[in-house]
Design an enzyme around this catalytic site. Structure first.
Site, PDB file in Angstrom:
ATOM      1  N   ASP A 215      43.387  61.214  57.753  1.00 12.57           N
ATOM      2  CA  ASP A 215      42.619  61.590  56.570  1.00 12.57           C
ATOM      3  C   ASP A 215      42.330  63.090  56.591  1.00 12.57           C
ATOM      4  O   ASP A 215      43.147  63.862  57.110  1.00 12.57           O
ATOM      5  CB  ASP A 215      41.321  60.757  56.522  1.00 12.57           C
ATOM      6  CG  ASP A 215      40.887  60.433  55.101  1.00 12.57           C
ATOM      7  OD1 ASP A 215      40.573  61.377  54.361  1.00 12.57           O
ATOM      8  OD2 ASP A 215      40.856  59.243  54.732  1.00 12.57           O
TER       9      ASP A 215
ATOM     10  N   HIS B 166      36.180  63.433  52.211  1.00 19.92           N
ATOM     11  CA  HIS B 166      36.927  62.172  52.077  1.00 19.92           C
ATOM     12  C   HIS B 166      37.064  61.448  53.419  1.00 19.92           C
ATOM     13  O   HIS B 166      36.828  60.232  53.516  1.00 19.92           O
ATOM     14  CB  HIS B 166      38.299  62.467  51.476  1.00 19.92           C
ATOM     15  CG  HIS B 166      39.082  61.265  51.071  1.00 19.92           C
ATOM     16  ND1 HIS B 166      39.859  60.536  51.952  1.00 19.92           N
ATOM     17  CD2 HIS B 166      39.225  60.655  49.864  1.00 19.92           C
ATOM     18  CE1 HIS B 166      40.441  59.543  51.299  1.00 19.92           C
ATOM     19  NE2 HIS B 166      40.084  59.590  50.034  1.00 19.92           N
TER      20      HIS B 166
ATOM     21  N   SER C  96      40.977  54.318  48.121  1.00 16.70           N
ATOM     22  CA  SER C  96      40.630  54.990  49.385  1.00 16.70           C
ATOM     23  C   SER C  96      39.383  54.378  50.002  1.00 16.70           C
ATOM     24  O   SER C  96      39.219  54.374  51.223  1.00 16.70           O
ATOM     25  CB  SER C  96      40.361  56.482  49.145  1.00 16.70           C
ATOM     26  OG  SER C  96      41.536  57.231  49.138  1.00 16.70           O
TER      27      SER C  96
END
Length: 759
Positions: free
Chosen positions: A144, A216, A540
């Site tokens: 990620d 994220h 996600s």
């Protein structure tokens, strides 16, 4: 004469210089994939890579080394290098090369959710009847954007020493030192060679280290494995205690994603290291654009194939395109996750002058002090913009005089990638004091607007416009956002969640399962917005929910294979919402099917006791590859062994998968499945079938009698066209015992008859 000679020399030099520049500019980064790991020493592999490169650089070892970016030497073999198209073509023909493909960019597929799914407890996340304390020995790798290690979600308080199997490292870098890792975040690496080769690295705003600057990666890691945080909230919204699915599991970070995305050569390097480091599960909340290419021209498919062969489960997001056939991460050896809502919304009230109240999605924390005139944005069109164009509140399309002090009703195109947040800024710059955004696609996604605003769907938008058109002086007031619990129906499949059928191998159903991915609160990077926590939507977010569930299964059943864990999650999923009604799909509210949610919405309370599992191993995936057209030569390039296609299937549908899909049924077809007993030693299961429309399904035998744990029994499912039908039809097969239900979706499309009509 001398001046002429000098001129000639200069021209010759310039020609050579231009040729060299032309050569350099025509080269680009390629992945050279060479299949499974051989027994060669990793240092020898590097030398072999340089030798191959030298052969296309006129024998120059120096040029070979300069063009080389990565060698993949641990989980599989290959390398990444800068090559011209001609050099790439030459290497593709060399012995041992499976595929050569360009360094493509992948996109990120961007709390209360665990309570909603039925898991309770602050740190243990216990499931009744089982202890999940062994999660401290389960290591999850996250590919990620990195991690913010100081977040309370990643505290290592009261955690035992790092598991002895861990072979990874804590890679130092900008604002990231040895103390950034701890007993919770036990390893961290970062990869940027592929990114730097393709983009101007001087523009990188992110930390050149495993530290997360976008948020994220921290968000996804905390959903799956975040520690309990007593008061997690987003600017006061959704306040309360929150934790990840496996709060005591270990986290290993592989930062491959930068501002613009994640490049293949970096992704493959992360997979390669993660396999060697000793992770048990890899969580990958990113993927290719649809339609996806061949499995062995895709970095995530390649990495997950070799991870699965080493016993590592890869969980990936299905994508956010939202349309039929847009699913990605399609390989059967990975678990692919779609997104759903839960029973919590974030909404603002829209109160009209006639006292009618509507509720729209929002994270806007500003509030209108008084009511204001509300107009359709088309009435405020400016300059050369038509009223129709201005209705979408495009940049510079609004007349400041007409918009000032008013609430504007704007439209958002279904396929538009324009930011909804940007529209609120455009309205604000034009002097507007509020905005109602009519969005026909993903109306459920809450946005932190710049002014008091709310998102509504098509029908609600029509009613608001009707009020405006039929009222002499229409007024409106928009309140600040609030948390709304108990919203129904829930779960619903999110409109943005990519749907099946599988565009690459229609016989494999994708997605596999659905989990919460709408308006999820989790950890964040203070580098972006100076917030510790944030609310995001996307597959996600649904992906790490399944990662967390898989971690609990691994903790209780450490010997289970990746496919057994996947089977347990799929066969215990539900197709009913919390009111026991069929799950529906946003925004139109149609009844969902297997292309929307795979096997259904995850039910963590049942996953540890699935009763039976559909297991599969490397030999099964090799037979699958043979069934879709790989011959023995190409198969051996991938596996680096003496694999044959002797055990191939008649069709890809015959892979021992927990779902059954027949995309081209001609009169009749049969598939065989094998189930393994992981429940009560002595147990009897009876088949219950719900036929897809127009298809007769029979199961032989109709009863399975088990006498011991681990016993395997084969059965055959026969499909026969019974009546004309159009398109896909959906049903299910359930094996029922006294204390277990093992359900597989059945997805069938009858082939057209020779006359061109459906059978």
């Amino acid at each position: 004469m001398a001046s002429i000679s000098w001129c000639c020399l200069f021209c010759l030099f310039l020609a050579v210089f231009v040729a060299q520049v032309g050569f350099c500019s025509s080269s680009k980064v390629y992945v050279v994939y060479m299949g499974g790991k051989s027994g060669d020493d990793p240092d020898d592999v590097l030398s072999q890579n340089h030798h191959m490169l030298a052969s296309v650089h006129g024998g120059s070892v120096e040029q070979a080394q300069a063009s080389h970016l990565y060698s993949y030497r641990h989980g599989f073999e290959g390398f990444a290098a800068k090559l011209t198209d001609e050099q790439a073509s030459q290497i593709a023909k060399m012995p041992g090369v499976v595929s050569v493909f360009p360094n493509l960019k992948r996109k990120l597929h961007t709390t209360h959710s665990w309570d909603f799914m039925g898991l309770v407890g602050e740190e243990t996340m216990e499931i009744p009847g089982h202890s999940t304390k062994n999660q401290v020995n389960v290591i999850i790798g996250f590919i990620d954007t990195g991690i913010w290690p100081e977040s309370p979600s990643f505290s290592d308080a009261d955690m035992p020493p790092v598991p002895p199997r861990w072979r990874g490292k804590c890679q130092l870098g900008e604002a990231f030192n040895a103390s950034s890792c701890n007993r919770k975040v036990i390893g961290a690496r970062y990869y940027m060679s592929g990114y730097e080769a393709e983009e101007d690295s001087s523009r990188i705003m992110s930390f050149r280290s495993p530290r997360d600057s976008s948020g994220h990666g921290s968000h996804t890691a905390s959903i799956a494995a975040g520690r309990y945080v007593t008061n997690m909230n987003y600017k006061g919204l959704a306040a309360g205690g929150a934790r990840g699915g496996a709060p005591m599991a270990r986290i290993a970070v592989y930062k491959t994603c930068w501002e613009s995305g994640c490049y293949d050569v970096d992704l493959l390097a992360a997979f390669d290291d993660a396999i060697r480091d000793g992770v048990h599960i890899l969580s990958v909340s990113l993927g290719p654009d649809a339609p996806q290419g061949d499995y062995f021209n895709d970095a995530i498919s390649i990495g997950s194939f070799h991870a699965a062969s080493r016993g590592v489960l890869v969980v990936a997001s299905v994508g956010n395109a939202g349309t039929r056939g847009s699913a990605t991460n399609l390989a059967p050896w990975m678990m692919t996750v779609g997104a759903s809502s839960m029973d919590r919304d974030f909404a603002s009230d829209i109160v009209l002058g006639n006292a009618t109240k509507f509720m729209g999605e929002s994270l806007s924390l500003s509030e209108m002090n008084a009511s204001a005139r509300i107009i359709y944005a088309s009435e405020a069109h400016a300059g050369y913009f038509t009223p129709y164009q201005s209705s979408y509140c495009l940049d510079s399309s609004l007349n400041v005089t007409k918009a000032r002090g008013k609430v504007l009703v704007c439209r958002h195109a279904e396929s538009s990638s324009e930011s909804k947040l940007a529209k609120s800024k455009i309205v604000k710059e034009a002097g507007g004091v509020g905005m109602v955004l009519i969005d026909e696609a993903d109306k459920d996604v809450a946005i932190p607007f710049a002014i008091p605003s709310a998102v509504v769907g098509r029908e609600m938008g029509r009613k608001i416009l009707s009020y405006i058109n039929n009222t002499r002086k229409p007024m409106s007031k928009i309140s600040r956002a609030k948390t709304v619990l108990g919203s129904q129906p829930a779960p619903r499949i999110a409109s943005f969640s990519s749907k099946g059928p599988n565009s690459l191998t229609p016989e494999i159903l994708k997605p596999d399962v659905a989990a919460p991915g709408l308006n999820i609160l989790a950890a964040w990077s203070p580098a972006d917005g100076k917030m510790q926590f944030n609310i995001l939507s996307g597959t996600s977010m649904s992906c790490p929910h399944i990662t967390g569930v898989a971690t609990l299964i691994k903790a209780v059943h450490p010997s289970w294979s990746p496919s057994a864990i996947k089977s347990a999650i799929m066969t215990t999923a539900t197709i009913l919402d919390k009111r026991d009604k069929p799950i529906r799909v946003d925004p139109e509210g149609r009844m969902a099917n297997a292309f929307d949610y795979g096997s259904g919405f995850v039910d963590p309370k049942r996953v540890l006791d699935p009763g039976l599992v559909y297991d599969a191993h490397s030999v099964d995936y090799k037979a699958f590859l043979c069934s879709i057209g790989y011959d023995e030569k190409s198969l051996r390039l991938v596996t680096r062994d003496n694999s044959t296609c002797d055990q191939t299937f008649t069709a890809a549908s015959s892979l021992n998968y927990p779902s059954i899909t027949i995309p081209n049924l001609k009169d009749s077809f049969s598939v065989t499945r094998t189930v393994t007993n992981v429940g009560r030693a002595r147990s009897v299961y009876k088949a219950v079938v719900s036929n897809p429309a127009g298809i007769n399904v029979t199961v032989v035998p109709e009863q399975l009698i088990f006498n011991r744990y681990g016993q395997k029994i084969k059965f055959t499912v026969n499909f026969k066209v019974a009546a004309p039908s159009k398109g896909y039809a959906f049903g299910f097969l359930t094996w029922r015992s006294a204390d277990a239900r093992v359900t597989s979706p059945l997805v069938v499309r009858a082939a057209p008859s020779p006359m061109g009509l459906m059978r």
